[in-house]
Scaffold this motif. Structure first.
Motif, mmCIF file in Angstrom:
data_model
loop_
_atom_site.group_PDB
_atom_site.id
_atom_site.type_symbol
_atom_site.label_atom_id
_atom_site.label_comp_id
_atom_site.label_asym_id
_atom_site.label_seq_id
_atom_site.Cartn_x
_atom_site.Cartn_y
_atom_site.Cartn_z
ATOM 1 N N ASP A 28 1.222 -10.492 4.522
ATOM 2 C CA ASP A 28 1.017 -9.247 4.872
ATOM 3 C C ASP A 28 0.617 -8.153 4.028
ATOM 4 O O ASP A 28 -0.491 -7.402 4.735
ATOM 5 C CB ASP A 28 2.581 -8.716 5.506
ATOM 6 N N ALA A 29 0.717 -8.513 2.763
ATOM 7 C CA ALA A 29 0.145 -7.657 2.065
ATOM 8 C C ALA A 29 -1.421 -8.066 1.845
ATOM 9 O O ALA A 29 -2.278 -7.057 1.631
ATOM 10 C CB ALA A 29 0.550 -7.802 0.656
ATOM 11 N N GLN A 30 -2.082 -9.351 2.141
ATOM 12 C CA GLN A 30 -3.289 -9.718 2.158
ATOM 13 C C GLN A 30 -4.200 -9.085 3.422
ATOM 14 O O GLN A 30 -5.089 -9.018 3.350
ATOM 15 C CB GLN A 30 -3.452 -11.219 2.079
ATOM 16 N N GLN A 31 -3.341 -8.815 4.419
ATOM 17 C CA GLN A 31 -3.967 -8.369 5.564
ATOM 18 C C GLN A 31 -4.368 -6.827 5.492
ATOM 19 O O GLN A 31 -5.382 -6.579 6.232
ATOM 20 C CB GLN A 31 -2.878 -8.486 6.933
ATOM 21 N N ASP A 32 -3.651 -5.910 5.022
ATOM 22 C CA ASP A 32 -4.110 -4.528 5.213
ATOM 23 C C ASP A 32 -3.844 -4.114 3.578
ATOM 24 O O ASP A 32 -3.195 -4.812 2.688
ATOM 25 C CB ASP A 32 -3.237 -3.718 5.923
ATOM 26 N N ASP A 33 -4.204 -3.108 3.214
ATOM 27 C CA ASP A 33 -4.121 -2.436 1.975
ATOM 28 C C ASP A 33 -2.806 -1.633 1.852
ATOM 29 O O ASP A 33 -3.013 -0.571 1.080
ATOM 30 C CB ASP A 33 -5.528 -1.718 1.364
ATOM 31 N N ALA A 34 -1.913 -1.775 2.531
ATOM 32 C CA ALA A 34 -0.676 -0.719 2.331
ATOM 33 C C ALA A 34 -0.137 -0.991 1.195
ATOM 34 O O ALA A 34 0.183 0.324 0.375
ATOM 35 C CB ALA A 34 0.350 -1.228 3.437
ATOM 36 N N THR B 129 -2.437 1.042 -1.453
ATOM 37 C CA THR B 129 -2.366 2.454 -1.339
ATOM 38 C C THR B 129 -1.138 3.058 -1.669
ATOM 39 O O THR B 129 -1.183 4.059 -2.236
ATOM 40 C CB THR B 129 -2.588 3.032 0.135
ATOM 41 N N SER B 130 0.017 2.266 -1.567
ATOM 42 C CA SER B 130 1.134 2.978 -1.935
ATOM 43 C C SER B 130 1.411 3.001 -3.534
ATOM 44 O O SER B 130 1.929 4.059 -4.179
ATOM 45 C CB SER B 130 2.371 2.235 -1.429
#
Length: 449
Positions: A140-146, A149-150
């Motif tokens: 999941d961490a590879q899919q978006d930059d959440a 960003t956090s």
């Protein structure tokens, strides 16, 4: 003779002003050189020595906390002898029968668990579940930059000092391996987390009796302890600038790059459940912490400067490791612990997922349909993907059928001359009236049919 006695001769200084200035400058240079050599470029102690020193400090802190708890207990009267304050009790239903008082002794007897003779468990099944959870988190961490960003938001929050510029994350590696849990055992503890199978004052270990008064005392609970071992490379790299704002703003700027990697972690994790209390209106919580015998190794790389750069300064690595160890000790190492409130595990209809509909609840819900179930999300991920593929195929089939019908209609319709077209809706209704494209509106061309 009298004049000589009244005005004695002053001794001349051994060093002149120039010589004293030179000696002072040399001493300052020597002090700066000694500071740079022993403070900045001094060799760091070996990781084994550092880990031993830190473990001894943590152990002494734990022992002092335990002695303070024992002294507090000896100085305060027995809780059973103290006058209890009246609490508001809710009216209980006479239909629902209340079970007998549950203690850790009764739990151990009914589950046939002997804390003295039971063999530790390997937790292989638990390792598989944890590995799947961590693998999904990394995916999941590879899919978006959440997570990026956090991290950037947390590093540039209000706690950032004024002498640091904006902190940028240049590298983030979540690792490839998984933690291994093993050697799980159950330990009875009291309300303060002290083991009940230890002798008076925390001395030698003795056998635990599930039917004793200690097993029935209020606040006692069962604690699961398991060994954790992780060997991986979890890296976080940052870069920023150190700002010198004296005597005026941005007098000097020093670029700094830092990369911290977690190389090894091994320790003992303790987990326990604290039941809810109606008098204090507290929910059921899960607490976890690590014992003071853990081992946490870091790899710190640093780069200071823009033109003349200092690489991997040992003192910077020591300061960063010390700060990280202190941060971890203040949050998750006994006697401190983390507390998480648990939700209700009672089965509810709104939490039900999966399945294709059945006999139960058929009156309340419409019959199972592929499109509606995929839209409502009741099917699983694999079933949803399969339904999406089927919907795409059906749409493609409908497009093909529509195109085939259109081509068939074109074949059945009479061909029209591309040069001469019939003027529809105009003229006197005669079939032989035609108009030529580009001709005048009132000019008609009558051709024999």
């Amino acid at each position: 003779m009298a004049t000589t006695d009244m005005c004695p001769m002053k001794p001349e200084p051994t060093l002149s002003f120039t010589q004293g200035l030179i000696v002072g400058q040399i001493s300052v240079v020597l002090l700066i050189a000694a500071f740079i050599k022993f403070f900045i470029f001094g060799e760091a102690p070996s990781p084994e020595i550092t880990a031993t020193i830190r473990a001894a400090e943590r152990r002494s802190r734990t022992l002092s906390h335990r002695h303070s708890l024992l002294n507090l207990r000896s100085s305060t009267p027995n809780p059973a002898d103290r006058q209890q304050q009246p609490t508001l009790s809710k009216k209980k239903s006479s239909i629902l029968r209340s079970p007998p008082t549950l203690t850790i002794g009764s739990i151990l007897n009914k589950t046939y668990y002997n804390v003295d003779s039971h063999q530790p468990e390997s937790l292989d099944w638990f390792n598989v579940l944890i590995a799947q959870t961590i693998a999904q988190f990394r995916s999941d961490a590879q899919q978006d930059d959440a997570i990026l960003t956090s991290l950037t938001k947390a590093l540039n929050g209000t706690s950032r000092p004024d002498f640091l510029d904006e902190i940028k994350v240049t590298e983030l590696t979540l690792g490839e391996d998984f933690p291994i849990f093993s050697n799980c055992r159950i330990i009875p503890v009291d309300e303060d987390g002290l083991s009940l199978d230890a002798g008076p004052g925390g001395g030698d270990k003795k056998r635990f009796d599930a039917n004793s008064l200690r097993a029935k005392q209020e606040g006692s609970r069962l604690q699961a302890r398991m060994d954790v071992d992780l060997s991986d490379m979890i890296t976080l790299a940052l870069e920023t600038k150190m700002l010198l704002n004296y005597p005026r703003r941005l007098t000097a700027v020093l670029p700094v790059a830092l990369a911290v990697s977690v190389v090894r972690f091994s320790g003992t994790l303790s987990i326990s459940f604290i039941p809810s209390s109606q008098s204090q209106a507290s929910p059921t919580t899960m607490t976890f912490s690590f014992l003071d015998d853990y081992r946490l190794d870091f790899s710190v790389r640093s780069l200071v400067g823009s033109r003349s750069r200092l690489q991997d300064v040992p003192k910077i690595a020591q300061l960063v490791e010390s700060r990280l160890h202190r941060w971890f000790d203040d949050r998750a190492v006994e006697p401190r612990f983390q507390e998480i409130a648990l939700p209700s595990f009672w089965p509810r209809k709104k939490n039900t997922r999966g399945g294709g509909g059945g006999s139960s609840g058929a009156d309340d819900h419409p019959p199972f349909d592929g499109a509606s179930s995929s839209a409502s999300g009741s099917a699983g991920k694999g079933k949803g993907r399969e339904m999406a593929r089927e919907l795409k195929l059906d749409e493609a089939r409908r497009d093909l059928r529509a195109e085939a019908a259109a081509s068939a209609r074109r074949e059945l319709s009479p061909p029209e001359n591309l040069r001469y077209r019939r003027a529809r809706g105009r003229g006197d209704g005669s079939e032989g009236s035609f108009s030529m494209p580009g001709s005048l509106p009132d000019m008609a061309l009558n051709l024999p049919t």
